[in-house]
Design a protein around this motif. Structure first.
Motif, short mmCIF file in Angstrom:
data_model
loop_
_atom_site.label_atom_id
_atom_site.label_comp_id
_atom_site.label_asym_id
_atom_site.label_seq_id
_atom_site.Cartn_x
_atom_site.Cartn_y
_atom_site.Cartn_z
N THR A 2 32.96 94.48 35.60
CA THR A 2 34.21 93.86 35.02
C THR A 2 34.65 92.65 35.39
OG1 THR A 2 35.07 96.36 34.82
CG2 THR A 2 36.75 94.63 34.87
N ILE A 3 35.13 91.96 34.37
CA ILE A 3 35.34 90.42 34.85
C ILE A 3 36.96 90.31 34.62
CG2 ILE A 3 35.24 88.06 34.15
CD1 ILE A 3 32.44 88.72 32.83
N TYR A 4 37.52 90.07 35.71
CA TYR A 4 38.97 89.84 35.66
C TYR A 4 39.50 88.50 35.52
CZ TYR A 4 39.05 94.67 37.49
OH TYR A 4 39.06 96.17 37.62
N LEU A 5 40.28 88.27 34.97
CA LEU A 5 40.70 86.83 34.52
C LEU A 5 42.24 87.03 34.93
CD1 LEU A 5 39.56 86.47 30.71
CD2 LEU A 5 38.55 85.72 32.90
N ALA A 6 42.62 85.46 35.32
CA ALA A 6 44.22 85.55 36.24
C ALA A 6 44.51 84.00 36.02
CB ALA A 6 44.24 85.99 37.32
N THR A 7 45.54 83.51 35.63
CA THR A 7 46.23 82.38 35.57
C THR A 7 47.67 82.25 35.48
OG1 THR A 7 46.04 80.14 34.61
CG2 THR A 7 46.37 82.04 33.18
N LEU A 14 43.17 78.30 28.28
CA LEU A 14 41.87 78.21 28.57
C LEU A 14 41.50 79.68 28.91
CD1 LEU A 14 39.22 76.77 29.32
CD2 LEU A 14 40.23 76.44 31.75
N LYS A 15 42.29 80.42 29.58
CA LYS A 15 42.12 81.97 30.01
C LYS A 15 42.07 82.52 28.73
CE LYS A 15 45.19 84.53 30.57
NZ LYS A 15 45.63 85.82 29.75
N ASN A 16 42.83 82.26 27.75
CA ASN A 16 42.69 83.13 26.42
C ASN A 16 41.62 82.75 25.52
OD1 ASN A 16 45.19 84.71 26.86
ND2 ASN A 16 46.28 83.21 25.56
N GLY A 17 41.09 81.70 25.64
CA GLY A 17 40.11 81.32 24.96
C GLY A 17 38.75 81.98 25.60
N LYS A 19 38.70 84.34 27.33
CA LYS A 19 38.75 85.96 26.97
C LYS A 19 38.09 86.34 25.75
CE LYS A 19 42.18 89.57 26.75
NZ LYS A 19 43.64 90.08 26.97
N GLU A 20 38.49 85.82 24.64
CA GLU A 20 37.82 85.94 23.51
C GLU A 20 36.28 85.60 23.39
OE1 GLU A 20 39.69 83.56 20.28
OE2 GLU A 20 41.94 84.06 21.10
N ALA A 24 33.78 88.86 22.55
CA ALA A 24 32.92 88.54 21.43
C ALA A 24 31.45 88.87 21.83
CB ALA A 24 32.84 87.26 20.84
N ARG A 25 31.26 88.87 23.10
CA ARG A 25 29.80 89.18 23.79
C ARG A 25 29.78 90.30 24.58
NH1 ARG A 25 30.90 84.47 22.58
NH2 ARG A 25 29.26 82.95 22.10
N GLU A 26 30.95 91.42 24.26
CA GLU A 26 30.95 92.68 24.64
C GLU A 26 31.16 93.03 26.16
OE1 GLU A 26 28.01 94.99 22.59
OE2 GLU A 26 28.77 94.54 20.69
N CYS A 27 31.55 91.75 26.93
CA CYS A 27 31.81 92.04 28.25
C CYS A 27 32.93 92.83 28.31
CB CYS A 27 32.07 90.77 28.63
SG CYS A 27 30.46 89.46 28.63
N THR A 28 33.16 93.60 29.68
CA THR A 28 34.41 94.24 29.89
C THR A 28 35.26 93.28 30.67
OG1 THR A 28 32.90 96.31 30.31
CG2 THR A 28 35.05 96.26 31.16
#
Length: 86
Positions: A2-7, A14-17, A19-20, A24-28
Motif C-alpha cells: 500500500t502506498i500512502y500519500l500525504a501533503t 501534485l499529490k492528486n496527480g 494518485k490518479e 490507473a496502474r492498479e496500485c493500492t
C-alpha cells in the motif's frame, strides 16, 4: 503493498496527480490528505498519518509525502520508528 500519500496545500495538486497515476496502474493507494485545498492547513496531521501507517508495517507500506520544501515533512516523518524520509 500500500502506498500512502500525504501533503498540505503546497503539494495538493501534485499529490492528486500522482494518485490518479498510481490508481490507473492498479496500485493500492491510501490518501491521508489533504482532501481539499485549504491555504491555511498545515502538514503535521497529514504527514503523521502516513508515517504511522508505514511504521505499523514497514515491509508492506510505503509513503510519498509532499510539502513546500519537504524539510519539515521529512523531519516529522522521521520521528516515527521504521520510517526514513528525505
Amino acid at each position: 503493498m500500500t502506498i500512502y500519500l500525504a501533503t498540505d496545500h503546497a503539494g495538493f495538486e501534485l499529490k492528486n496527480g500522482l494518485k490518479e497515476f498510481l490508481l490507473a496502474r492498479e496500485c493500492t493507494v491510501e490518501d491521508c490528505g489533504a482532501h481539499t485545498y485549504d491555504a491555511d492547513d498545515d502538514y503535521p496531521d497529514f504527514i503523521a498519518a502516513a508515517a504511522k501507517a508505514v511504521a505499523a508495517n514497514p515491509l508492506e507500506h510505503r509513503a510519498i509525502i509532499f510539502g513546500g520544501s519537504g524539510q519539515g515533512e521529512a523531519m516529522l516523518a522521521n520521528r516515527f520508528a521504521n520510517v526514513r524520509a528525505a
